[in-house]
Design an enzyme around this catalytic site. Structure first.
Site, PDB file in Angstrom:
ATOM      1  CG  ASP A  21      -1.725   1.244   1.408  1.00  0.00           C
ATOM      2  OD1 ASP A  21      -1.687   2.102   0.496  1.00  0.00           O
ATOM      3  OD2 ASP A  21      -2.414   1.368   2.437  1.00  0.00           O
ATOM      4  CE  LYS A  84      -1.681   6.976  -3.416  1.00  0.00           C
ATOM      5  NZ  LYS A  84      -2.228   6.102  -2.354  1.00  0.00           N
ATOM      6  CD  GLU A 183      -4.911   3.529  -2.469  1.00  0.00           C
ATOM      7  OE1 GLU A 183      -5.734   4.349  -2.016  1.00  0.00           O
ATOM      8  OE2 GLU A 183      -3.768   3.837  -2.825  1.00  0.00           O
ATOM      9  CG  ASP A 205      -9.412   4.481   0.536  1.00  0.00           C
ATOM     10  OD1 ASP A 205      -8.870   5.141   1.445  1.00  0.00           O
ATOM     11  OD2 ASP A 205      -8.763   3.775  -0.256  1.00  0.00           O
TER      12      ASP A 205
END
Lengths: 614, 178
Positions: A21, A84, A183, A205
């Site tokens: 992850d 990210k 994800e 999420d």
């Protein structure tokens, strides 16, 4: 018995497989061990979360994780966090410059490059590659063997450029990326296989920098994603920023320095975390307290939460279902710990959300399961994932209109072809401009690539017929080909150039990283010691300045000589153990001085207490 | 030239505008379990590429067949009339009064869009959606009777109506994004 067999399984010639992850704030690595998915802890402690922070030191070394985040306030431009959010982005993207106090390499189009200490500017792909390499190492030290294959998760809402960038980062870290897995799908997989759920589920999420919502249906061993939605630039970081902004406003600070921003964001984050359990808290910035109640905080983030609600409703509509059809809502991501987020989710879905798997770990666990399903011969019939592309893919047509070829939420892999005709007499070429997004006008969508199909024989307008084919693979990555029907002239590209790296750049980086891999370990250990030395030097100089009067002239001269010796060796010594010995030695010699400083500090504190007591 | 399987043939279904979507979904799941590249991770690159292509065809087919509008266009295409480009659609001789009417409606929509009046656009969309579903049902009836000319005109109308609805959606997105 099974462990023994695995070693000799001819289908597993490539070492161990892991699920990763790669998060905005923290990253994790997990693997299926004895049939059960587990997050792997760092060898230096039991921490499973690796802060996604990378520090570049002046001496050229690279530090990843907790130690890097400790260096952040001091070196805000050389320490990259939340990388990210830069993946697949260019400097031209509106959000890019707001994300931190970084120095960017200006004047070069395309991919973002950070100017950092100790060497060449680095791209977000390289920074992410460092995080992945660290996790790979963690896996290797856990298994005491090679880790060469991984499933890496991405936000479902990542576009093609962001996915490409993630895959490239994996390659840079020396990983064969088995699959880019969305994800929320990973989270659903962890719940599905662990808790045996069936039916229609929503996964909400909210991570550090991205928000995803997915609607999935789990039937008869097939996990089918019905729709996804979200915002690739919305997350817990924005909560921190909301707090930091309030502090700046209250203090009348119009143009905060890089250091102020970095410090304040860390304080804000800590305050946010305290508010999860406490109804009120305060953060102390530049010596003065700033009180925050949970109600304040809730009202500051309410507009952000409403954005997630709009996405959730759209995802339900796209899936062709209503709130009542949803059997459960799964919470993923550290930001779902915020009580206001939980109650908001409960309110929009009209039910209490599920969070019995640690929301920080659930994605990595799902990735590990998928990695196992893809490589473990015994398990491959267990379950199949059918995922979708998050955003429509299309082409620019006349008048700057985006014509969609593959609609959002199409199950992948998928291919789709469409015929375009020439619009001018004698036209011999056709520009193909590939775009991604839902908007009607090309300029409002993401431009992915441009190329030209040439060599069309001249003919009357409308007679030349060009077939454009889009192919999206199971990772959600697009390939485009164009073919003129009468001549068969064909051109094909994997969509990449606009915001990514060219193949040559990628190749160079790969070569560099292979060169480095051999002495990597040595380098890392040396780098750690160098940072340690720098810290000691900095502390020493600071204490000399503030408390130098505690030392006699001789003592002072001796101490300064020690620091000079350390300063020289920190630059020249290449053996990490030798350097460590020097550090220990200098630190030991500084001990009497430290004791005097402590005495003085305690004295001051005691005085402070007395004043307060009266 | 080799025969490329139609979307219906891929699922072994008869060519028809009528179809049980639930049964199609079940079938799609079952076939995906056989053809998805993830099922063949141990196989060589060539086999996996073939699997990916098969899987892509299935996914494309199910997307077309699940949706009654796309399905009707596809049935018409298999009967020889392809309305996939502006050019082809323009070649249809659409009734003049229809073209005038849709033009007027689009002008009204442009007006609402410029004035950022979402509710006005949405109420227009509601009327258009009703017209669209009526035209679709005309087309389906015609296709069942193999009446290609009537089906072509009806689906030509559906195409214009869909465009209109897409524009309203784009307008909604635009407002949501701002």
């Amino acid at each position: 018995m099974k462990g023994f067999l695995q070693i000799h399984d001819p289908l597993k010639p490539k070492g161990h497989v892991v699920g990763i992850d790669l998060g905005t704030t923290n990253s994790l690595v997990a693997a299926v061990i004895n049939g059960k998915a587990e997050c792997l802890a760092a060898d230096e402690g039991d921490a499973r979360l690796l802060p996604s922070v990378v520090h570049y030191s002046a001496n050229g070394s690279v530090i990843v994780g907790k130690r890097a985040s400790e260096l952040l306030p001091q070196f805000p431009t050389d320490t990259i966090k939340s990388v990210k959010r830069f993946m697949g982005k260019s400097l031209g993207d509106v959000e890019t410059r707001k994300l931190g106090a970084y120095k960017f390499l200006e004047g070069k189009q395309g991919v973002v490059r950070f100017e950092v200490a100790g060497g060449q500017p680095v791209t977000p792909i390289e920074v992410s590659g460092e995080i992945l390499r660290q996790l790979k190492r963690r896996g290797e030290s856990h298994f005491a063997g090679k880790v060469e294959q991984a499933v890496i998760t991405v936000p479902a809402y990542f576009d093609d450029a962001q996915r490409q960038a993630t895959k490239d980062a994996g390659r840079l870290a020396g990983l064969d990326v088995l699959r880019l897995l969305n994800e929320p799908t990973a989270a659903a997989l962890a719940y599905g296989l662990d808790k045996g759920v069936q039916g229609l589920y929503a996964v909400y999420d909210l991570g550090g920098g991205t928000f995803d919502i997915s609607i999935l249906e789990l039937i008869d061993g097939v996990f089918q994603v019905k729709s996804v939605g979200g915002d690739s630039a919305l997350g817990g970081d924005d909560f921190d920023r909301a707090i930091a902004q309030k502090v700046l406003d209250a203090r009348g600070i119009k143009e905060p320095s890089a250091q102020q921003i970095a410090t304040l964001l860390q304080l804000a984050r800590a305050a946010k975390e305290r508010l999860t359990d406490a109804p009120q808290t305060e953060l102390v910035f530049e010596g003065a307290p700033f009180p925050i109640t949970r109600a304040d905080f809730d009202s500051w983030i309410a507009p952000l939460l409403n954005k997630t609600g709009v996405s959730a409703k759209r995802a339900l509509k796209d899936a062709g279902v209503s709130v009542e059809d949803v059997k459960g809502v799964v919470l993923v991501g550290g930001s779902t710990r915020v009580p206001a987020v939980r109650s908001y989710v409960a309110q929009i879905f009209d039910r209490e959300p599920l969070s019995d798997i640690d929301p920080d770990q659930v994605v990595a666990l799902g990735a590990a399961i998928q990695a196992d399903l893809l490589t473990n011969e015994e398990r491959k019939d267990e379950v199949l994932l059918l995922d979708v592309i998050p955003l429509s893919l299309g082409l620019e047509t006349m008048g700057g209109i985006a014509e969609k070829l593959i609609g959002r939420n199409s199950t992948i892999p998928i291919a789709q072809a469409q015929i375009f005709t020439t619009f001018q007499d004698g036209q011999t070429g056709m520009d193909i401009h590939v775009v991604q997004g839902e908007r009607e006008l090309v300029q409002d969508n993401r431009s992915l690539a441009r190329f030209k199909l040439s060599g069309i024989p001249p003919m009357a307008a409308g007679m030349g017929r060009v077939q454009v084919t889009f192919r999206v693979d199971a990772d959600g990555i697009l390939q485009v080909s164009a073919k003129e029907e009468s001549t068969g002239i064909e051109q094909q590209i994997t969509v990449k150039p606009t915001h990514g790296l060219t193949d040559e750049e990628m190749e160079q980086m790969l070569l560099d990283s292979i060169d480095h891999a051999e002495d990597d370990m040595q380098k890392r250990l040396l780098a750690e010691q160098r940072v340690e030395a720098e810290r000691l030097l900095m502390d020493g100089a600071k204490q000399l300045k503030e408390n130098g009067d505690l030392l006699s002239t001789d003592e002072r001269r001796e101490f300064e000589a020690q620091l000079t010796r350390l300063s020289t060796l920190a630059k020249t010594e290449t053996n990490h153990e030798a350097l460590k010995a020097v550090i220990t030695d200098v630190d030991g010699k500084a001990r009497p001085f430290v004791e005097k400083i402590l005495d003085r500090a305690i004295g001051k504190a005691a005085v402070g207490q007395q004043i307060e007591d009266f | 030239m080799t025969h490329v399987a139609t979307h219906f043939e891929l699922f072994n279904l008869p060519l028809s505008v009528d179809l049980d979507v639930k049964a199609l979904d079940d079938l799609h799941r079952k076939l995906s379990l056989e053809t998805h590249p993830d099922r063949l991770t141990g196989a060589d690159a060539r086999e996996r590429r073939i699997a990916a292509e098969k899987s892509a065809s299935l996914n494309e087919a199910v997307k077309v067949l699940r949706d009654p509008v796309r399905r009707a266009f596809y049935v018409l295409e298999l009967k020889g009339v392809k309305l996939d480009t502006e050019h082809a659609a323009a070649a249809l001789k659409m009734p003049m009064e229809f073209l005038e009417e849709i033009m007027e409606r689009r002008e009204a929509l442009d007006g609402a869009r410029q004035a950022r009046e979402l509710s006005r656009a949405q109420s227009m969309a509601k009327e258009i959606a009703a017209l669209k579903s009526a035209s679709l049902s005309t087309a389906q009836t015609a296709l069942r009777a193999d009446d290609v000319p009537t089906a072509s005109i009806a689906l030509g109308k559906v195409r214009y109506y869909s465009r209109f609805l897409e524009e309203v959606e784009a307008f909604e997105e635009e407002l949501a994004a701002s």
